[in-house]
Design a protein around this motif. Structure first.
Motif, short mmCIF file in Angstrom:
data_model
loop_
_atom_site.label_atom_id
_atom_site.label_comp_id
_atom_site.label_asym_id
_atom_site.label_seq_id
_atom_site.Cartn_x
_atom_site.Cartn_y
_atom_site.Cartn_z
N VAL A 189 0.85 -1.19 -0.05
CA VAL A 189 0.10 -0.04 0.08
C VAL A 189 0.89 1.35 -0.01
N VAL A 190 1.88 1.32 0.76
CA VAL A 190 3.02 2.48 1.00
C VAL A 190 3.53 2.77 -0.39
N THR A 191 4.05 1.42 -1.02
CA THR A 191 4.81 1.65 -2.40
C THR A 191 3.59 2.20 -3.57
N THR A 206 -4.93 5.19 3.80
CA THR A 206 -4.94 4.27 4.92
C THR A 206 -3.58 3.67 5.08
N PRO A 207 -3.10 3.22 6.19
CA PRO A 207 -1.90 2.44 6.21
C PRO A 207 -1.99 0.96 5.80
N GLY A 208 -3.36 0.51 5.52
CA GLY A 208 -3.43 -0.89 5.02
C GLY A 208 -4.53 -0.93 4.06
N ARG A 209 -4.63 -2.15 3.60
CA ARG A 209 -5.75 -2.27 2.32
C ARG A 209 -7.08 -2.75 3.25
N PRO A 210 -8.02 -2.86 2.17
CA PRO A 210 -9.35 -3.03 2.88
C PRO A 210 -9.47 -4.28 3.48
#
Length: 353
Positions: free
Chosen positions: A203-205, A278-282
């Motif tokens: 996600v960050v990438t 968001t820091p993560g995925r759904p």
């Protein structure tokens, strides 16, 4: 309209929509100028949303609400939508949450049911579902619209597939926005200094790549300003807790003030701040567990800065990712223009209906 697969709506207001459309047609037939949003179908967040300031202003501009969208059932903060037919599904992947609390609004827009929907954002509730559904979600500067939230954290905002529709929403609902100077510098922060444990590397990438695209497309230059905020969770939850003690409120106010000072210094050195939305995925329909989907959004409800989530791309398994753009107070016009710039530079297909 059928909503069996998506479950974005809790009520379809067909009769009211027909009546509203006829009023628009009658005005045009009588020679009145076409209102700004004449005949544009919209979805409205939650049953109380029909009475909200933003919905009334959209309707006055000719928009036609076709239904009421799902929100969480509660208790407590949640990131999925409830209907009596089951949870609202993410249009990209039915096994995933569309985010919340503007769950149904985001799903309806992403699936192409409507081009524009109302939302509200108290901790990221417009930006998170926008990120997870691959659309645009905008939280205006706090104070540009009245709020019924006693804590003053919740701000009305729109969700749209096209950032030009966000600008139309702002024109109708907020009125003329202050002129903002063109941004020159941008700062990237993956974690705002406190959310490292929640980060998903993919996600960050993806968000970072979108940030690079925006900087290139807008002709910005990078600022090396570090962003080291304190975790805002205690301040946010205390302000929303009617049973909080005076000591808790004093501590929360101090934490909030400290972060406000840090953000003032950040925006003295840079024009826009870029993060993953968001820091993560759904997550799935069983909920987020201990993961804090709001880790990168709710600090800006406390500080009042305008923020927007724009589509950044998708993970290898098809989950949408958002890029959050944050600007100085009342620099909303700048945000909306940057969203259009990135959309023009990164055009991706939408999900199948």
């Amino acid at each position: 309209m059928t909503d069996d697969r998506l479950r974005a709506f809790v009520e379809v207001t067909a009769d009211a929509a027909t009546a509203a459309a006829r009023r628009v047609d009658a005005g045009l037939a009588a020679g009145h100028p076409a209102p700004r949003l004449a005949g544009v179908p919209i979805a409205v967040k939650g049953r109380t949303g029909m009475r909200s300031v933003q919905t009334r202003r959209l309707c006055a501009a000719g928009a036609v609400p076709i239904g009421v969208t799902s929100t969480p059932r509660g208790p407590g903060p949640q990131t999925w939508g409830y209907t009596d037919r089951g949870p609202t599904r993410n249009p990209w992947r039915a096994d995933l949450s569309p985010g919340g609390s503007s769950a149904g609004s985001a799903a309806a827009v992403a699936a192409g049911v409507v081009p524009l929907a109302t939302g509200s954002d108290g901790a990221g509730s417009t930006r998170i579902p926008a990120a997870w559904c691959g659309i645009f979600g905008y939280k205006p500067t706090t104070g540009l619209l009245p709020t019924a939230d006693p804590a003053g954290l919740t701000v009305a905002g729109p969700l749209a597939r096209d950032p030009r529709d966000l600008a139309a929403w702002a024109e109708v609902v907020l009125g003329p926005l202050p002129t903002a100077t063109a941004p020159v510098t941008a700062t990237w922060s993956a974690d705002l200094g406190h959310a490292t444990e929640h980060l998903d590397d993919e996600v960050v990438t993806i968000a970072g790549t979108a940030a690079e695209s925006l900087v290139d497309a807008a002709g910005l230059r990078w600022s090396g300003r570090p962003v080291l905020l304190a975790d805002p969770s205690r301040a946010w939850t205390t302000l929303r807790d009617a049973q909080a003690t005076a000591a808790d409120r004093t501590a929360a106010a101090g934490l909030r003030a400290d972060n406000d000072r840090l953000l003032t210094a950040v925006f003295a050195a840079t024009d826009v701040l870029l993060t993953p939305t968001t820091p993560g995925r759904p997550h799935g329909h069983d909920g987020p567990g201990a993961h804090m989907s709001v880790a990168l959004t709710w600090v800006f409800n406390l500080s009042g800065h305008p923020a927007i989530s724009v589509p950044a791309g998708r993970t290898a398994d098809g989950a949408p990712v958002g890029l959050q753009i944050v600007a100085r107070h009342r620099a909303d016009r700048q945000l909306l223009e940057l969203a259009r710039t990135l959309a023009a530079a990164r055009i991706a297909p939408g999900p199948a209906r």
